[in-house]
Design a protein around this motif. Structure first.
Motif, PDB file in Angstrom:
ATOM      1  N   ALA A 168       0.847  -1.202   0.000  1.00  0.00           N
ATOM      2  CA  ALA A 168       0.000   0.000   0.000  1.00  0.00           C
ATOM      3  C   ALA A 168       0.886   1.258   0.000  1.00  0.00           C
ATOM      4  O   ALA A 168       0.627   2.208  -0.751  1.00  0.00           O
ATOM      5  CB  ALA A 168      -0.924  -0.014   1.204  1.00  0.00           C
ATOM      6  N   GLU A 169       1.937   1.246   0.816  1.00  0.00           N
ATOM      7  CA  GLU A 169       2.847   2.400   0.856  1.00  0.00           C
ATOM      8  C   GLU A 169       3.508   2.598  -0.506  1.00  0.00           C
ATOM      9  O   GLU A 169       3.637   3.721  -0.992  1.00  0.00           O
ATOM     10  CB  GLU A 169       3.920   2.201   1.929  1.00  0.00           C
ATOM     11  N   GLN A 170       3.914   1.467  -1.111  1.00  0.00           N
ATOM     12  CA  GLN A 170       4.558   1.551  -2.420  1.00  0.00           C
ATOM     13  C   GLN A 170       3.593   2.123  -3.463  1.00  0.00           C
ATOM     14  O   GLN A 170       3.981   2.916  -4.320  1.00  0.00           O
ATOM     15  CB  GLN A 170       5.046   0.151  -2.844  1.00  0.00           C
ATOM     16  N   LEU A 171       2.328   1.719  -3.337  1.00  0.00           N
ATOM     17  CA  LEU A 171       1.314   2.213  -4.286  1.00  0.00           C
ATOM     18  C   LEU A 171       1.156   3.732  -4.153  1.00  0.00           C
ATOM     19  O   LEU A 171       1.023   4.439  -5.158  1.00  0.00           O
ATOM     20  CB  LEU A 171      -0.021   1.492  -4.053  1.00  0.00           C
ATOM     21  N   VAL A 172       1.205   4.231  -2.920  1.00  0.00           N
ATOM     22  CA  VAL A 172       1.093   5.679  -2.707  1.00  0.00           C
ATOM     23  C   VAL A 172       2.251   6.392  -3.409  1.00  0.00           C
ATOM     24  O   VAL A 172       2.050   7.350  -4.170  1.00  0.00           O
ATOM     25  CB  VAL A 172       1.082   6.036  -1.190  1.00  0.00           C
ATOM     26  N   VAL A 173       3.472   5.893  -3.177  1.00  0.00           N
ATOM     27  CA  VAL A 173       4.657   6.540  -3.757  1.00  0.00           C
ATOM     28  C   VAL A 173       4.628   6.458  -5.292  1.00  0.00           C
ATOM     29  O   VAL A 173       4.871   7.460  -5.977  1.00  0.00           O
ATOM     30  CB  VAL A 173       5.955   5.911  -3.187  1.00  0.00           C
ATOM     31  N   ASP A 174       4.286   5.288  -5.823  1.00  0.00           N
ATOM     32  CA  ASP A 174       4.248   5.138  -7.285  1.00  0.00           C
ATOM     33  C   ASP A 174       3.181   6.042  -7.926  1.00  0.00           C
ATOM     34  O   ASP A 174       3.403   6.611  -8.988  1.00  0.00           O
ATOM     35  CB  ASP A 174       3.976   3.673  -7.674  1.00  0.00           C
ATOM     36  N   SER A 175       2.036   6.142  -7.249  1.00  0.00           N
ATOM     37  CA  SER A 175       0.967   6.996  -7.797  1.00  0.00           C
ATOM     38  C   SER A 175       1.404   8.460  -7.767  1.00  0.00           C
ATOM     39  O   SER A 175       1.139   9.211  -8.707  1.00  0.00           O
ATOM     40  CB  SER A 175      -0.321   6.860  -6.994  1.00  0.00           C
ATOM     41  N   LEU A 176       2.053   8.846  -6.666  1.00  0.00           N
ATOM     42  CA  LEU A 176       2.531  10.228  -6.569  1.00  0.00           C
ATOM     43  C   LEU A 176       3.555  10.504  -7.667  1.00  0.00           C
ATOM     44  O   LEU A 176       3.505  11.547  -8.331  1.00  0.00           O
ATOM     45  CB  LEU A 176       3.137  10.494  -5.188  1.00  0.00           C
ATOM     46  N   ASN A 177       4.470   9.552  -7.869  1.00  0.00           N
ATOM     47  CA  ASN A 177       5.483   9.741  -8.912  1.00  0.00           C
ATOM     48  C   ASN A 177       4.839   9.911 -10.286  1.00  0.00           C
ATOM     49  O   ASN A 177       5.221  10.804 -11.053  1.00  0.00           O
ATOM     50  CB  ASN A 177       6.459   8.564  -8.937  1.00  0.00           C
ATOM     51  N   ALA A 178       3.864   9.054 -10.579  1.00  0.00           N
ATOM     52  CA  ALA A 178       3.179   9.149 -11.879  1.00  0.00           C
ATOM     53  C   ALA A 178       2.502  10.507 -12.005  1.00  0.00           C
ATOM     54  O   ALA A 178       2.575  11.169 -13.057  1.00  0.00           O
ATOM     55  CB  ALA A 178       2.155   8.031 -12.006  1.00  0.00           C
ATOM     56  N   TYR A 179       1.854  10.948 -10.929  1.00  0.00           N
ATOM     57  CA  TYR A 179       1.157  12.238 -10.936  1.00  0.00           C
ATOM     58  C   TYR A 179       2.142  13.387 -11.150  1.00  0.00           C
ATOM     59  O   TYR A 179       1.890  14.292 -11.955  1.00  0.00           O
ATOM     60  CB  TYR A 179       0.403  12.396  -9.612  1.00  0.00           C
ATOM     61  N   LEU A 180       3.264  13.331 -10.447  1.00  0.00           N
ATOM     62  CA  LEU A 180       4.255  14.412 -10.560  1.00  0.00           C
ATOM     63  C   LEU A 180       4.839  14.479 -11.977  1.00  0.00           C
ATOM     64  O   LEU A 180       5.052  15.570 -12.517  1.00  0.00           O
ATOM     65  CB  LEU A 180       5.392  14.199  -9.546  1.00  0.00           C
ATOM     66  N   ILE A 181       5.099  13.311 -12.559  1.00  0.00           N
ATOM     67  CA  ILE A 181       5.690  13.286 -13.906  1.00  0.00           C
ATOM     68  C   ILE A 181       4.690  13.816 -14.937  1.00  0.00           C
ATOM     69  O   ILE A 181       5.008  14.669 -15.750  1.00  0.00           O
ATOM     70  CB  ILE A 181       6.154  11.851 -14.267  1.00  0.00           C
ATOM     71  N   LYS A 182       3.457  13.308 -14.847  1.00  0.00           N
ATOM     72  CA  LYS A 182       2.454  13.681 -15.858  1.00  0.00           C
ATOM     73  C   LYS A 182       1.920  15.094 -15.675  1.00  0.00           C
ATOM     74  O   LYS A 182       1.550  15.750 -16.641  1.00  0.00           O
ATOM     75  CB  LYS A 182       1.272  12.694 -15.816  1.00  0.00           C
ATOM     76  N   GLU A 183       1.833  15.546 -14.429  1.00  0.00           N
ATOM     77  CA  GLU A 183       1.180  16.850 -14.183  1.00  0.00           C
ATOM     78  C   GLU A 183       2.180  17.919 -13.722  1.00  0.00           C
ATOM     79  O   GLU A 183       1.771  18.901 -13.110  1.00  0.00           O
ATOM     80  CB  GLU A 183       0.065  16.708 -13.127  1.00  0.00           C
TER      81      GLU A 183
END
Lengths: 109, 161
Positions: B31-46
């Protein structure tokens, strides 16, 4: 009198559709006031809202509300902070930009 | 908006991100990894959108809350994409890990689980869920209905909705 009862019964579906919106706070101020006025004058309708409210709390109780320990939260926050600092880095346009980036990184370390 | 200001904007949402991630994958580390990966994707795309956000100091309290909610929804968009895929891949491994008291919830398909959590835990409206998941409204309503039916009927057999 009977006509009045029939009129209000006819408006039930219109207000029934608004119950969820009322409970989750997505109704506009005017809609909310109108809805509350209707409920005040129709006590039997209030029972329907209560039923819906109970259903929502019941469903909520079936969903885990996982929480992190203080240590876990701090560690996740640190990871998030690192991601933000690394991925939102702006390419320095000149030497001052480079210095600013270095200072910012040093401060946020 | 400066990088640290953006971090301050999303920091209060950390536990909510984790809660949502755990709803998808019932394992602390995953779950923690999912939070970090989602944040990374969001930061890169947005990245452009984030850096163009108004300065922290220029925002009123209400505007700040609105921006925070906007970013929350934005990140949930990526979490739902990555999380649903990952939850399906890890389905077998998660059978043992999931908390027994929420067995019924974790028996639901990941996407139905996600919609139910968005609707009843985070209290998003159907329109907002439609926007977060980028799926048509009828699909959101169908998933809410199915999930609710399965949860309520398994708990109270014979209950009519």
């Amino acid at each position: 009198m009977m006509e009045n009862t029939l009129d209000s019964r006819n408006s039930y579906p219109q207000y029934q559709k608004k119950i969820i919106g009322y409970l989750d706070g997505s109704l506009s101020f005017e809609e909310k006031s109108e809805f509350e006025a209707f409920v005040r004058t129709h006590p039997d309708f209030e029972a329907q809202i209560k039923k819906k409210e109970d259903e929502i709390s019941f469903l909520k109780s079936l969903i885990p509300a996982a929480t992190l320990s203080a240590q876990g939260l701090e560690s996740l926050e640190n990871e998030m902070k690192q991601s933000v600092l690394n991925l939102l880095k702006q390419e320095p346009k000149n030497v001052f930009g480079k210095i600013r980036n270095s200072i910012e990184e040093w401060i946020n370390r | 908006m400066k990088r640290m200001d953006f971090y301050q904007l999303i920091k209060p949402l950390t536990d909510k991100f984790y809660r949502m991630a755990f709803n998808l994958i019932p394992d602390d580390l995953q779950a923690e990894q999912l939070v970090v990966d989602s944040l990374n994707a969001y930061l890169i795309k947005e990245k452009k959108f984030i850096l163009n956000l108004p300065e922290f100091s220029d925002l009123s309290k209400k505007e700040l809350q609105l921006k925070r909610r906007q970013c929350f929804k934005g990140m949930l968009k990526y979490m739902s994409e990555i999380g649903v895929r990952r939850a399906s891949q890890l389905k077998g491994q998660m059978l043992q890990a999931r908390p027994a008291e929420f067995d019924l919830f974790y028996k639901l398909e990941p996407k139905v689980r996600l919609v139910i959590a968005l609707r009843y835990d985070f209290l998003f409206t159907v329109e907002e869920i439609e926007d977060i998941l980028s799926i048509p409204r009828y699909e959101v309503i169908e998933k809410i209905h199915n999930g609710r039916f399965l949860l309520m009927n398994d708990m109270n057999p014979g209950l009519s909705l």
